[in-house]
Design a protein around this motif. Structure first.
Motif, PDB file in Angstrom:
ATOM      1  N   GLU B 176     -20.300 -20.866 -10.994  1.00 23.86           N
ATOM      2  CA  GLU B 176     -20.503 -21.312  -9.621  1.00 23.86           C
ATOM      3  C   GLU B 176     -19.180 -21.748  -8.990  1.00 23.86           C
ATOM      4  N   ASP B 177     -18.342 -22.438  -9.771  1.00 24.05           N
ATOM      5  CA  ASP B 177     -17.044 -22.881  -9.236  1.00 24.05           C
ATOM      6  C   ASP B 177     -16.208 -21.690  -8.772  1.00 24.05           C
ATOM      7  N   PRO B 223     -30.819 -24.084  -6.884  1.00 23.82           N
ATOM      8  CA  PRO B 223     -30.731 -25.494  -7.282  1.00 23.82           C
ATOM      9  C   PRO B 223     -30.273 -26.319  -6.067  1.00 23.82           C
ATOM     10  N   ALA B 224     -30.812 -27.536  -5.952  1.00 18.75           N
ATOM     11  CA  ALA B 224     -30.506 -28.368  -4.779  1.00 18.75           C
ATOM     12  C   ALA B 224     -29.003 -28.582  -4.624  1.00 18.75           C
ATOM     13  N   GLU B 225     -28.307 -28.800  -5.755  1.00 23.50           N
ATOM     14  CA  GLU B 225     -26.863 -29.095  -5.659  1.00 23.50           C
ATOM     15  C   GLU B 225     -26.076 -27.868  -5.192  1.00 23.50           C
ATOM     16  N   THR B 226     -26.548 -26.672  -5.560  1.00 21.41           N
ATOM     17  CA  THR B 226     -25.874 -25.448  -5.095  1.00 21.41           C
ATOM     18  C   THR B 226     -26.101 -25.283  -3.588  1.00 21.41           C
ATOM     19  N   LEU B 228     -26.562 -27.603  -1.486  1.00 20.31           N
ATOM     20  CA  LEU B 228     -25.759 -28.615  -0.780  1.00 20.31           C
ATOM     21  C   LEU B 228     -24.274 -28.272  -0.758  1.00 20.31           C
ATOM     22  N   ARG B 229     -23.827 -27.494  -1.733  1.00 24.75           N
ATOM     23  CA  ARG B 229     -22.421 -27.073  -1.748  1.00 24.75           C
ATOM     24  C   ARG B 229     -22.137 -26.031  -0.674  1.00 24.75           C
ATOM     25  N   CYS B 230     -23.172 -25.343  -0.208  1.00 21.04           N
ATOM     26  CA  CYS B 230     -22.984 -24.348   0.857  1.00 21.04           C
ATOM     27  C   CYS B 230     -22.706 -25.063   2.175  1.00 21.04           C
ATOM     28  N   ARG B 233     -27.695 -24.960   5.310  1.00 21.56           N
ATOM     29  CA  ARG B 233     -28.958 -24.517   4.750  1.00 21.56           C
ATOM     30  C   ARG B 233     -29.700 -23.778   5.866  1.00 21.56           C
TER      31      ARG B 233
END
Lengths: 260, 260
Positions: B176-177, B223-226, B228-230, B233
């Motif tokens: 993901e990073d 996943p919620a954290e992914t 949020l990284r965008c 939404r």
């Protein structure tokens, strides 16, 4: 649970297997089968006419309480052995939840103002038909007409609808003439989805008032004469290198534009 | 056709079967398999690196002339018995046309002005992955990123692309990073596709400049954290009664809006 059915000769079990295997039997009895916790729950929740609820012993222990809360006054409930469940299941990892359900009586379509409809004309893949019905439900399509397509009540089509078969208005029409008569009387403008760069682009053609879009067969599209009988021909603009979306995907994009 | 191979111990046949069955073998050899006239023709036409072309005697008679017109200087051609073809085929009605193909070397993505990308994050159904790639090709999506998803080179995923795997730019990213690094360096705005009525509607959010939309797993979404990284939404407005389109259908509608 004294009366656990173990015999494959049980008449309900035999009926279930016949309905599962054969369109002819489904037509003759006016019944079809469901398999899986989610779709059976959907059927009960949407008040589909479930004639038989069939649970394995294990499924009864897991989900019996939940499923038996539904109104089962007109439903016979059977508990069967896990072995018999494996025998009638279509997957190797069955949940052991099955039902037999009555095909709903044909209704005349009621056309709403700005009603948006899709016509499945000659579709042969039950997975595509199911996915289109599911998508129609998600996008709020007002009704689905089926003409010359595969059996809506085959196990695969039913499963692919993910329960939307119980929520959508679906009209199976016997002939093309009847189809055009019904739509014309309803004041519905008809658009044939075609692969033809000369057709009107769906991005600019505009969809106003009552609208129905015809989707054709997976391999061959709509017959030319059927497309010409529609009020207009529309097309999804596509990339130059290939000329075909999957039929369900094309239907999804068309329904999206119809309802936006 | 003097040398028709009939033995299942033939090393190429054994390799074909290993590659067909196992992701580990595909990774180890950097090879994958194709089955069917259309996809093998597509591979040859798009200059994919076909190491072996395998035809049954019958397929050679039907399509040999057509297939052998391709540039086969780096390709070994084998003719096998129809019986052996049936043995290695994944369907009971095989055309008898098979190939082994090299996995293309990883390339760095080239981001174009107004480039439109889709990110498949944790998708597990090879049929969905294939259908999304096919749709991306039809709609002119500029590139597909895959992260934590099923194997792009499984026979089912490859078959479902209908040849688009050879036309689309596909980037398999290890983490993901790395994914966010690549997109950030490329100046790409990221949108997470979520089921959340508070997210921005795709009908009104606007897609300007370089854009990538993330699609999550079939059952669980992103996943919620992914999400949020965008950068934002986004959501497809849906009918109240159900809350989920099939992942491939949702991706299709998102790509349609991205490219319109």
């Amino acid at each position: 649970m004294d009366n656990i059915i173990t015999s494959k000769e049980n008449p309900v079990i035999k009926l279930y297997q016949k309905l599962s295997a054969s369109k002819k039997e489904r037509l003759q009895y006016g019944l079809f089968v469901l398999e899986g916790l989610r779709i059976v729950s959907d059927a009960l929740q949407e008040n589909a006419e479930v004639t038989h609820l069939i649970l394995t012993k294990q499924a009864m222990e897991h989900w019996g309480e939940e499923l038996l809360q539904a109104d089962l006054r007109d439903t016979k409930t059977l508990v069967i052995s896990n072995e018999l469940g494996n025998r009638i299941a279509s997957t190797s990892t069955t949940q052991g939840v099955f039902a037999i359900c009555r095909v709903p009586a044909a209704k005349a379509p009621v056309f709403t103002d700005n009603g948006r409809y899709i016509v499945l004309y000659g579709l042969q893949d039950p997975g595509n038909v199911g996915m289109i019905i599911r998508t129609a439900d998600a996008l709020g399509i007002d009704g689905i007409f089926m003409c010359g397509s595969c059996d809506l009540y085959s196990p695969k089509a039913i499963r692919s609808t993910m329960g939307s078969v119980f929520r959508e208005s679906i009209f199976v029409v016997g002939s093309e003439d009847e189809l055009f008569d019904v739509l014309k009387c309803g004041g519905v403008e008809t658009s044939a989805a075609v692969i033809d760069t000369d057709a009107e682009k769906i991005t600019t053609c505009g969809f106003n008032g009552r609208q129905a879009v015809f989707i054709g067969n997976e391999g061959n599209g709509l017959p030319a004469e059927t497309a010409l009988r529609c009020d207009r021909r529309v097309t999804i603009p596509m990339n130059g290198t290939i000329n075909s979306l999957n039929a369900a995907m094309a239907a999804g994009i068309l329904m999206w534009e119809l309802k936006k």
